[in-house]
Scaffold this motif. Sequence first.
Motif, PDB file in Angstrom:
ATOM      1  N   PRO A 112       8.592   4.954  11.689  1.00 30.52           N
ATOM      2  CA  PRO A 112       9.944   4.400  11.817  1.00 30.52           C
ATOM      3  C   PRO A 112      11.044   5.452  11.679  1.00 30.52           C
ATOM      4  O   PRO A 112      12.059   5.394  12.366  1.00 30.52           O
ATOM      5  CB  PRO A 112      10.021   3.394  10.656  1.00 30.52           C
ATOM      6  CG  PRO A 112       8.613   3.034  10.369  1.00 30.52           C
ATOM      7  CD  PRO A 112       7.790   4.237  10.696  1.00 30.52           C
ATOM      8  N   ARG A 146      13.168  -0.779   8.060  1.00 26.21           N
ATOM      9  CA  ARG A 146      11.702  -0.678   7.977  1.00 26.21           C
ATOM     10  C   ARG A 146      11.286   0.616   7.249  1.00 26.21           C
ATOM     11  O   ARG A 146      10.367   0.610   6.436  1.00 26.21           O
ATOM     12  CB  ARG A 146      11.121  -0.708   9.396  1.00 26.21           C
ATOM     13  CG  ARG A 146       9.719  -1.272   9.403  1.00 26.21           C
ATOM     14  CD  ARG A 146       9.332  -1.713  10.781  1.00 26.21           C
ATOM     15  NE  ARG A 146       8.048  -1.130  11.126  1.00 26.21           N
ATOM     16  CZ  ARG A 146       7.796  -0.528  12.270  1.00 26.21           C
ATOM     17  NH1 ARG A 146       8.718  -0.429  13.186  1.00 26.21           N
ATOM     18  NH2 ARG A 146       6.611  -0.037  12.500  1.00 26.21           N
ATOM     19  N   PHE A 147      12.024   1.685   7.560  1.00 17.00           N
ATOM     20  CA  PHE A 147      11.712   2.962   6.927  1.00 17.00           C
ATOM     21  C   PHE A 147      11.892   2.870   5.405  1.00 17.00           C
ATOM     22  O   PHE A 147      11.027   3.283   4.637  1.00 17.00           O
ATOM     23  CB  PHE A 147      12.597   4.085   7.492  1.00 17.00           C
ATOM     24  CG  PHE A 147      12.585   5.327   6.642  1.00 17.00           C
ATOM     25  CD1 PHE A 147      11.434   6.108   6.541  1.00 17.00           C
ATOM     26  CD2 PHE A 147      13.700   5.702   5.905  1.00 17.00           C
ATOM     27  CE1 PHE A 147      11.413   7.248   5.742  1.00 17.00           C
ATOM     28  CE2 PHE A 147      13.678   6.835   5.096  1.00 17.00           C
ATOM     29  CZ  PHE A 147      12.526   7.608   5.024  1.00 17.00           C
ATOM     30  N   VAL A 170      -4.336  11.589  -8.015  1.00 16.52           N
ATOM     31  CA  VAL A 170      -3.546  10.911  -6.973  1.00 16.52           C
ATOM     32  C   VAL A 170      -3.149  11.922  -5.887  1.00 16.52           C
ATOM     33  O   VAL A 170      -3.205  11.615  -4.687  1.00 16.52           O
ATOM     34  CB  VAL A 170      -2.290  10.234  -7.583  1.00 16.52           C
ATOM     35  CG1 VAL A 170      -1.466   9.559  -6.502  1.00 16.52           C
ATOM     36  CG2 VAL A 170      -2.685   9.207  -8.624  1.00 16.52           C
ATOM     37  N   TRP A 223       2.672   5.079   9.040  1.00 13.36           N
ATOM     38  CA  TRP A 223       3.399   4.329   8.015  1.00 13.36           C
ATOM     39  C   TRP A 223       4.553   5.198   7.507  1.00 13.36           C
ATOM     40  O   TRP A 223       4.360   6.385   7.291  1.00 13.36           O
ATOM     41  CB  TRP A 223       2.418   4.013   6.868  1.00 13.36           C
ATOM     42  CG  TRP A 223       3.042   3.489   5.613  1.00 13.36           C
ATOM     43  CD1 TRP A 223       3.479   4.218   4.552  1.00 13.36           C
ATOM     44  CD2 TRP A 223       3.276   2.127   5.268  1.00 13.36           C
ATOM     45  NE1 TRP A 223       3.970   3.408   3.578  1.00 13.36           N
ATOM     46  CE2 TRP A 223       3.853   2.099   3.986  1.00 13.36           C
ATOM     47  CE3 TRP A 223       3.058   0.908   5.928  1.00 13.36           C
ATOM     48  CZ2 TRP A 223       4.214   0.928   3.341  1.00 13.36           C
ATOM     49  CZ3 TRP A 223       3.412  -0.264   5.267  1.00 13.36           C
ATOM     50  CH2 TRP A 223       3.984  -0.249   3.991  1.00 13.36           C
ATOM     51  N   MET A 224       5.721   4.666   7.416  1.00 11.29           N
ATOM     52  CA  MET A 224       6.932   5.317   6.908  1.00 11.29           C
ATOM     53  C   MET A 224       7.475   6.396   7.862  1.00 11.29           C
ATOM     54  O   MET A 224       8.642   6.356   8.229  1.00 11.29           O
ATOM     55  CB  MET A 224       6.702   5.930   5.516  1.00 11.29           C
ATOM     56  CG  MET A 224       7.960   6.463   4.860  1.00 11.29           C
ATOM     57  SD  MET A 224       7.734   6.776   3.119  1.00 11.29           S
ATOM     58  CE  MET A 224       6.834   8.296   3.171  1.00 11.29           C
ATOM     59  N   MET A 256      15.822   1.501  10.482  1.00 12.91           N
ATOM     60  CA  MET A 256      16.223   2.066   9.180  1.00 12.91           C
ATOM     61  C   MET A 256      15.685   1.211   8.028  1.00 12.91           C
ATOM     62  O   MET A 256      15.132   1.739   7.065  1.00 12.91           O
ATOM     63  CB  MET A 256      17.758   2.137   9.122  1.00 12.91           C
ATOM     64  CG  MET A 256      18.300   2.834   7.892  1.00 12.91           C
ATOM     65  SD  MET A 256      17.883   4.569   7.755  1.00 12.91           S
ATOM     66  CE  MET A 256      19.305   5.342   8.477  1.00 12.91           C
ATOM     67  N   LEU A 275       7.767   0.992  -0.791  1.00 11.62           N
ATOM     68  CA  LEU A 275       6.386   0.588  -1.073  1.00 11.62           C
ATOM     69  C   LEU A 275       5.507   1.798  -1.367  1.00 11.62           C
ATOM     70  O   LEU A 275       4.642   1.760  -2.240  1.00 11.62           O
ATOM     71  CB  LEU A 275       5.816  -0.202   0.122  1.00 11.62           C
ATOM     72  CG  LEU A 275       6.357  -1.623   0.288  1.00 11.62           C
ATOM     73  CD1 LEU A 275       5.870  -2.237   1.592  1.00 11.62           C
ATOM     74  CD2 LEU A 275       5.934  -2.514  -0.885  1.00 11.62           C
ATOM     75  N   SER A 276       5.746   2.891  -0.638  1.00 14.36           N
ATOM     76  CA  SER A 276       4.946   4.117  -0.854  1.00 14.36           C
ATOM     77  C   SER A 276       5.188   4.671  -2.252  1.00 14.36           C
ATOM     78  O   SER A 276       4.243   5.050  -2.953  1.00 14.36           O
ATOM     79  CB  SER A 276       5.311   5.186   0.175  1.00 14.36           C
ATOM     80  OG  SER A 276       5.061   4.708   1.452  1.00 14.36           O
ATOM     81  N   HIS A 313       9.153   0.835   3.840  1.00 15.18           N
ATOM     82  CA  HIS A 313       7.920   1.639   3.734  1.00 15.18           C
ATOM     83  C   HIS A 313       8.034   2.676   2.618  1.00 15.18           C
ATOM     84  O   HIS A 313       7.089   2.894   1.862  1.00 15.18           O
ATOM     85  CB  HIS A 313       7.639   2.354   5.067  1.00 15.18           C
ATOM     86  CG  HIS A 313       7.093   1.443   6.117  1.00 15.18           C
ATOM     87  ND1 HIS A 313       6.593   1.897   7.322  1.00 15.18           N
ATOM     88  CD2 HIS A 313       6.944   0.098   6.160  1.00 15.18           C
ATOM     89  CE1 HIS A 313       6.179   0.877   8.052  1.00 15.18           C
ATOM     90  NE2 HIS A 313       6.391  -0.230   7.366  1.00 15.18           N
ATOM     91  N   LEU A 314       9.198   3.333   2.539  1.00 15.62           N
ATOM     92  CA  LEU A 314       9.414   4.371   1.518  1.00 15.62           C
ATOM     93  C   LEU A 314       9.303   3.761   0.118  1.00 15.62           C
ATOM     94  O   LEU A 314       8.608   4.315  -0.753  1.00 15.62           O
ATOM     95  CB  LEU A 314      10.796   5.009   1.708  1.00 15.62           C
ATOM     96  CG  LEU A 314      11.198   6.087   0.694  1.00 15.62           C
ATOM     97  CD1 LEU A 314      10.301   7.315   0.818  1.00 15.62           C
ATOM     98  CD2 LEU A 314      12.659   6.504   0.873  1.00 15.62           C
ATOM     99  N   PHE A 329       2.441   4.988  -5.133  1.00 18.14           N
ATOM    100  CA  PHE A 329       2.144   6.292  -5.732  1.00 18.14           C
ATOM    101  C   PHE A 329       2.348   6.241  -7.254  1.00 18.14           C
ATOM    102  O   PHE A 329       1.481   6.629  -8.024  1.00 18.14           O
ATOM    103  CB  PHE A 329       3.047   7.367  -5.114  1.00 18.14           C
ATOM    104  CG  PHE A 329       2.654   8.774  -5.484  1.00 18.14           C
ATOM    105  CD1 PHE A 329       1.788   9.504  -4.692  1.00 18.14           C
ATOM    106  CD2 PHE A 329       3.142   9.374  -6.644  1.00 18.14           C
ATOM    107  CE1 PHE A 329       1.410  10.797  -5.035  1.00 18.14           C
ATOM    108  CE2 PHE A 329       2.772  10.665  -7.002  1.00 18.14           C
ATOM    109  CZ  PHE A 329       1.908  11.373  -6.186  1.00 18.14           C
ATOM    110  N   LEU A 335      13.818   6.707  14.491  1.00 14.74           N
ATOM    111  CA  LEU A 335      15.269   6.745  14.278  1.00 14.74           C
ATOM    112  C   LEU A 335      15.879   8.091  14.689  1.00 14.74           C
ATOM    113  O   LEU A 335      16.991   8.157  15.194  1.00 14.74           O
ATOM    114  CB  LEU A 335      15.585   6.515  12.792  1.00 14.74           C
ATOM    115  CG  LEU A 335      15.497   5.098  12.261  1.00 14.74           C
ATOM    116  CD1 LEU A 335      15.579   5.104  10.745  1.00 14.74           C
ATOM    117  CD2 LEU A 335      16.641   4.261  12.825  1.00 14.74           C
TER     118      LEU A 335
END
Lengths: 145, 263
Positions: free
Chosen positions: A135, B3-4, A103, A131-132, B1, B10-11, B7-8, B15, A139
């Motif tokens: 955003p 959205r971040f 991974v 992605w991630m 915030m 889901l990541s 995403h975090l 993983f 901010l």
Amino acid sequence: MISKPAFPYRPEEYETEKASNAYLMSLVVVIVGLPFPIINLIATWGYYMGQRKSSYFVRWHCLQALLSQISIVLINAFALGWTWSIILTDRSLSNAYLAYMAVAILYNLLEFAVTIVTAIETRKGQHLSWWMYGPLTHLLCKPKP
Amino acid sequence: MKRFFLHLSLSLLLFGGLWFGLSQINWIGILGLDVLTQKTEQKLEDLLWDAIQDSEEICSDTEANEALQSMWTRICEANQLDSSSVKVHLVNNDEINAFALPGGHILIHSGLVQTLESPEELAGVLGHEVAHVQLNHISKKLAKEVGVSILLSAAGGGSAAGEAIKEILSQLSSSAYDRSLEKEADLKSVKYLKNAGINPSSMVGVMEKLESEVQSDLPSWLGSHPDLSERKEYLKKATENIELTEKPLLDSTAWEGLQTACD
């Protein structure tokens, strides 16, 4: 993985070059960064610090490049620590270790590919948001009044 | 915030899920890393045992072997261990030593038995070696210190096998395990002895005897053996508050018989 949101203005040639270099910085040190993951973070942090008074476009992309190194540093540092513990202690090779390494390699390759694409596109003046990290950068990085 | 964090999350989920999913695959087997298959291990066990039988004199005294067996059975029954998983042998050898071989063979030198003062001390040594067997320390030591190539050449037979077997026996009989493994085996032995109603503080006595033996063999400037002092200290701590109703392990006649079995 990557989106192309609208940027408030069209960056100049010198801005796209500087912004693109932020991504190239993380690629240049990748060889050193594999055994010592912290080197990648330090290099991109150094570049970001050097550009913090630059334009919004440059700062935004320098920060995205810097933040993107955090996860890779954590993943690689854990992989390195686990590997050393197998070599130096009585911990044995396991399926969990090999799966983690698979991974981690996959993540490194993905990050490598996305960094190259972003460096090229940013040089062309495109605004790519990851992605991630996109955003999060949005901010933390605001245009100067 | 928002959205971040979405995403975090889901990541992290992706993983972790990918890692967990891939962990279910037998990579060790697919990549051929389990070269020491059961068949190879069995062959190695047989070859090492044959080499021991050729080079060492195993004491055949029935009463002494019965005494050893009774100690082993008591430890087994109290700790729910399979008594057939370990074979204890008394070896006619003046050297103060005891060690475990692959396949659960534990060899105890007569020199060690003569040095010890009580059957409880011998039970401490036995418990320690049994712990090495039960905790799979032997395979770990062999893989790390002897190396897979030597193990394979030993198990493979041929001209190189003899030298490889000598190398393995030398490693198993003459060098200690890693500190962490020795400590694990010591503490496991304390547990075995306690469960069997044998005072585990006898193990401190064993360390003291080994320490004095090592000191007498070394030049005075080398001082005391640091590993033995360390082991003695943590064994003292591990056994100081243990209260149990001791049941005699062997009567004095059986113990004397065991000490003189190989004479």
